[in-house]
Design a protein around this motif. Structure first.
Motif, PDB file in Angstrom:
ATOM      1  N   LEU A 164      18.393 -46.378 -51.163  1.00 39.78           N
ATOM      2  CA  LEU A 164      18.123 -46.827 -49.798  1.00 39.78           C
ATOM      3  C   LEU A 164      18.970 -46.065 -48.790  1.00 39.78           C
ATOM      4  CD1 LEU A 164      18.439 -50.665 -50.468  1.00 39.78           C
ATOM      5  CD2 LEU A 164      16.301 -49.409 -50.307  1.00 39.78           C
ATOM      6  N   VAL A 165      18.387 -45.800 -47.647  1.00 41.51           N
ATOM      7  CA  VAL A 165      19.141 -45.389 -46.459  1.00 41.51           C
ATOM      8  C   VAL A 165      18.855 -46.440 -45.400  1.00 41.51           C
ATOM      9  CG1 VAL A 165      19.526 -43.664 -44.679  1.00 41.51           C
ATOM     10  CG2 VAL A 165      18.949 -42.935 -46.975  1.00 41.51           C
ATOM     11  N   GLU A 166      19.915 -47.074 -44.896  1.00 41.01           N
ATOM     12  CA  GLU A 166      19.768 -48.152 -43.917  1.00 41.01           C
ATOM     13  C   GLU A 166      20.459 -47.773 -42.616  1.00 41.01           C
ATOM     14  OE1 GLU A 166      19.904 -52.328 -45.944  1.00 41.01           O
ATOM     15  OE2 GLU A 166      21.437 -51.067 -46.865  1.00 41.01           O
ATOM     16  N   PHE A 167      19.805 -48.060 -41.530  1.00 44.78           N
ATOM     17  CA  PHE A 167      20.358 -47.831 -40.195  1.00 44.78           C
ATOM     18  C   PHE A 167      20.665 -49.194 -39.579  1.00 44.78           C
ATOM     19  CE2 PHE A 167      17.673 -44.340 -41.360  1.00 44.78           C
ATOM     20  CZ  PHE A 167      18.367 -43.220 -40.946  1.00 44.78           C
ATOM     21  N   VAL A 168      21.895 -49.370 -39.149  1.00 42.55           N
ATOM     22  CA  VAL A 168      22.332 -50.657 -38.603  1.00 42.55           C
ATOM     23  C   VAL A 168      22.686 -50.473 -37.134  1.00 42.55           C
ATOM     24  CG1 VAL A 168      23.968 -52.557 -38.796  1.00 42.55           C
ATOM     25  CG2 VAL A 168      23.225 -51.340 -40.862  1.00 42.55           C
ATOM     26  N   ASP A 169      21.901 -51.084 -36.266  1.00 44.69           N
ATOM     27  CA  ASP A 169      22.112 -50.991 -34.821  1.00 44.69           C
ATOM     28  C   ASP A 169      23.329 -51.838 -34.443  1.00 44.69           C
ATOM     29  OD1 ASP A 169      21.959 -50.833 -32.082  1.00 44.69           O
ATOM     30  OD2 ASP A 169      19.822 -51.269 -31.983  1.00 44.69           O
ATOM     31  N   MET A 170      24.333 -51.204 -33.824  1.00 43.10           N
ATOM     32  CA  MET A 170      25.573 -51.913 -33.514  1.00 43.10           C
ATOM     33  C   MET A 170      25.604 -52.470 -32.097  1.00 43.10           C
ATOM     34  SD  MET A 170      28.138 -49.402 -35.637  1.00 43.10           S
ATOM     35  CE  MET A 170      29.321 -50.677 -36.050  1.00 43.10           C
ATOM     36  N   ARG A 171      24.697 -52.044 -31.226  1.00 40.83           N
ATOM     37  CA  ARG A 171      24.504 -52.638 -29.895  1.00 40.83           C
ATOM     38  C   ARG A 171      25.834 -52.868 -29.157  1.00 40.83           C
ATOM     39  NH1 ARG A 171      19.228 -54.257 -29.631  1.00 40.83           N
ATOM     40  NH2 ARG A 171      18.158 -54.531 -31.629  1.00 40.83           N
ATOM     41  N   LEU A 172      26.571 -51.791 -28.939  1.00 37.96           N
ATOM     42  CA  LEU A 172      27.889 -51.929 -28.320  1.00 37.96           C
ATOM     43  C   LEU A 172      27.855 -51.852 -26.800  1.00 37.96           C
ATOM     44  CD1 LEU A 172      30.184 -49.888 -30.732  1.00 37.96           C
ATOM     45  CD2 LEU A 172      29.820 -52.347 -30.644  1.00 37.96           C
ATOM     46  N   ASP A 173      26.967 -51.035 -26.258  1.00 39.72           N
ATOM     47  CA  ASP A 173      26.919 -50.937 -24.802  1.00 39.72           C
ATOM     48  C   ASP A 173      25.527 -50.494 -24.369  1.00 39.72           C
ATOM     49  OD1 ASP A 173      26.788 -47.970 -24.725  1.00 39.72           O
ATOM     50  OD2 ASP A 173      28.846 -48.095 -25.466  1.00 39.72           O
ATOM     51  N   ARG A 174      25.311 -50.484 -23.054  1.00 40.30           N
ATOM     52  CA  ARG A 174      23.995 -50.147 -22.515  1.00 40.30           C
ATOM     53  C   ARG A 174      23.825 -48.657 -22.272  1.00 40.30           C
ATOM     54  NH1 ARG A 174      22.969 -54.887 -17.943  1.00 40.30           N
ATOM     55  NH2 ARG A 174      23.053 -56.690 -19.397  1.00 40.30           N
ATOM     56  N   GLU A 175      24.910 -47.923 -22.203  1.00 43.94           N
ATOM     57  CA  GLU A 175      24.827 -46.511 -21.865  1.00 43.94           C
ATOM     58  C   GLU A 175      24.454 -45.640 -23.055  1.00 43.94           C
ATOM     59  OE1 GLU A 175      28.416 -45.259 -20.047  1.00 43.94           O
ATOM     60  OE2 GLU A 175      28.224 -46.576 -18.315  1.00 43.94           O
ATOM     61  N   SER A 176      24.802 -46.079 -24.251  1.00 45.98           N
ATOM     62  CA  SER A 176      24.540 -45.262 -25.426  1.00 45.98           C
ATOM     63  C   SER A 176      24.121 -46.130 -26.604  1.00 45.98           C
ATOM     64  CB  SER A 176      25.788 -44.447 -25.791  1.00 45.98           C
ATOM     65  OG  SER A 176      26.887 -45.305 -26.056  1.00 45.98           O
ATOM     66  N   GLU A 177      23.492 -45.500 -27.560  1.00 47.40           N
ATOM     67  CA  GLU A 177      23.099 -46.168 -28.794  1.00 47.40           C
ATOM     68  C   GLU A 177      24.140 -45.847 -29.868  1.00 47.40           C
ATOM     69  OE1 GLU A 177      21.132 -48.783 -30.618  1.00 47.40           O
ATOM     70  OE2 GLU A 177      19.765 -47.884 -29.143  1.00 47.40           O
ATOM     71  N   VAL A 178      24.612 -46.860 -30.555  1.00 42.42           N
ATOM     72  CA  VAL A 178      25.593 -46.667 -31.627  1.00 42.42           C
ATOM     73  C   VAL A 178      25.062 -47.354 -32.875  1.00 42.42           C
ATOM     74  CG1 VAL A 178      27.985 -46.977 -32.380  1.00 42.42           C
ATOM     75  CG2 VAL A 178      27.473 -46.656 -29.943  1.00 42.42           C
ATOM     76  N   PHE A 179      25.105 -46.657 -33.985  1.00 43.53           N
ATOM     77  CA  PHE A 179      24.574 -47.223 -35.218  1.00 43.53           C
ATOM     78  C   PHE A 179      25.316 -46.646 -36.417  1.00 43.53           C
ATOM     79  CE2 PHE A 179      22.272 -43.396 -34.160  1.00 43.53           C
ATOM     80  CZ  PHE A 179      22.068 -42.739 -35.367  1.00 43.53           C
ATOM     81  N   SER A 180      25.271 -47.371 -37.500  1.00 42.40           N
ATOM     82  CA  SER A 180      25.841 -46.868 -38.753  1.00 42.40           C
ATOM     83  C   SER A 180      24.706 -46.514 -39.700  1.00 42.40           C
ATOM     84  CB  SER A 180      26.756 -47.917 -39.394  1.00 42.40           C
ATOM     85  OG  SER A 180      26.029 -49.076 -39.755  1.00 42.40           O
ATOM     86  N   VAL A 181      25.013 -45.641 -40.649  1.00 43.09           N
ATOM     87  CA  VAL A 181      24.040 -45.219 -41.658  1.00 43.09           C
ATOM     88  C   VAL A 181      24.681 -45.436 -43.021  1.00 43.09           C
ATOM     89  CG1 VAL A 181      22.566 -43.353 -42.487  1.00 43.09           C
ATOM     90  CG2 VAL A 181      23.195 -43.460 -40.062  1.00 43.09           C
ATOM     91  N   ARG A 182      24.005 -46.173 -43.883  1.00 41.77           N
ATOM     92  CA  ARG A 182      24.546 -46.486 -45.201  1.00 41.77           C
ATOM     93  C   ARG A 182      23.527 -46.155 -46.273  1.00 41.77           C
ATOM     94  NH1 ARG A 182      26.393 -52.329 -42.877  1.00 41.77           N
ATOM     95  NH2 ARG A 182      28.135 -51.571 -41.592  1.00 41.77           N
ATOM     96  N   ALA A 183      24.006 -45.588 -47.350  1.00 37.99           N
ATOM     97  CA  ALA A 183      23.164 -45.280 -48.498  1.00 37.99           C
ATOM     98  C   ALA A 183      23.585 -46.169 -49.658  1.00 37.99           C
ATOM     99  CB  ALA A 183      23.289 -43.810 -48.882  1.00 37.99           C
TER     100      ALA A 183
END
Length: 209
Positions: free
Chosen positions: A38-57
Motif C-alpha cells: 500500500l501507498v497511503e496519502f494522509v492529508d494533514m490540513r495544517l493551514d489554508r495557504e498550502s497543502e501538507v500531507f504524509s506518504v506511507r508505504a
C-alpha cells in the motif's frame, strides 16, 4: 486543487504503469497470493495557504490480514486489506525543497504557498517510481520480506514480533514439522499468544486440505 485530484494528476501515471490500483488516497498492489503493498496519502490540513500531507508505504501479507481479522473474517474476507495489519510500514520522506519540518517526526510533503505544486509532484513521482514502488514489489515476495524484517536495509516500523512474523510468512507453505518449529519460537509474553498459535495451526491445516 484538492489533494485527491493533485495526487491523481502527479502520481497516477507512475502508479498505473506499476500496476497499482487507486482507491481514494490509497494505492494498492496485490500479489498472486493476495498479499498487498500500500501507498497511503494522509492529508494533514495544517493551514489554508498550502497543502501538507504524509506518504506511507506498508506491506500486508494475507496471513497477517487473516490473523488481525480472525474474529470477523466472514466480513473481512470480502474487503481489501488495509495497513492496520501491516507487517512493516515506513514513511516516504520528501526532498528538503518540498518538505515541511515537524521536528522529531518524519517530515511531511507540501505544495502551495512558496512551494510550486509542480515541483512537489515531480519529486513525489520520482521517489515513488525510483525507490518506493520497487521496494514494495520486492517485499511482496515473502522470502524477501522475511530477510528484510530480520536484517533491515532501511528504516521501517515492525508490526509484529520477530517470531510471529516468521510464522505469518511461512504458515501457508511450511510443513507440519517446520510450522511446529516456528511456533516454538513465537514470543509468548502477549495476551493472545496461545490464540495465535492455535490460529496458525488451523490456517495451516486448512491450507493442506
Amino acid at each position: 486543487m484538492s489533494l485527491s485530484r493533485w495526487i491523481k494528476k502527479h502520481v497516477g501515471e507512475v502508479a498505473e504503469e506499476s500496476g497499482l490500483v487507486r482507491d481514494g488516497l490509497v494505492y494498492r498492489l496485490t500479489s498472486g497470493r493476495g498479499d498487498v503493498a500500500l501507498v497511503e496519502f494522509v492529508d494533514m490540513r495544517l493551514d489554508r495557504e498550502s497543502e501538507v500531507f504524509s506518504v506511507r508505504a506498508s506491506i500486508v501479507p494475507s496471513s497477517s490480514w487473516g490473523w488481525s481479522q480472525r474474529r470477523n473474517w466472514e466480513r473481512a474476507v470480502r474487503q481489501a486489506p488495509d495497513s492496520s495489519a501491516a507487517l512493516i510500514r515506513w514513511d516516504v520522506e520528501p526532498p528538503e525543497a518540498v518538505a515541511r519540518d515537524f521536528g522529531p517526526l518524519a517530515p511531511g510533503w507540501t505544495y502551495g504557498g512558496s512551494v510550486d505544486p509542480e515541483a512537489t509532484g515531480a519529486a513525489l513521482a520520482a521517489v515513488l517510481g525510483e525507490e518506493t514502488i520497487p521496494a514494495m514489489k520486492r517485499l511482496l515476495d515473502r522470502q524477501e520480506l522475511l530477510a528484510e524484517f530480520l536484517t533491515p536495509s532501511f528504516a521501517f516500523h515492525r508490526g509484529r514480533p520477530v517470531g510471529w512474523a516468521r510464522t505469518l510468512l511461512r504458515v501457508d507453505d511450511a510443513s507440519p514439522e517446520e510450522l511446529e518449529g516456528l511456533l516454538g519460537r513465537v514470543e509468548t509474553d502477549y495476551p493472545v499468544a496461545d490464540e495465535f498459535v492455535a490460529w496458525a495451526r488451523a490456517r495451516a491445516s486448512a491450507g493442506r486440505v
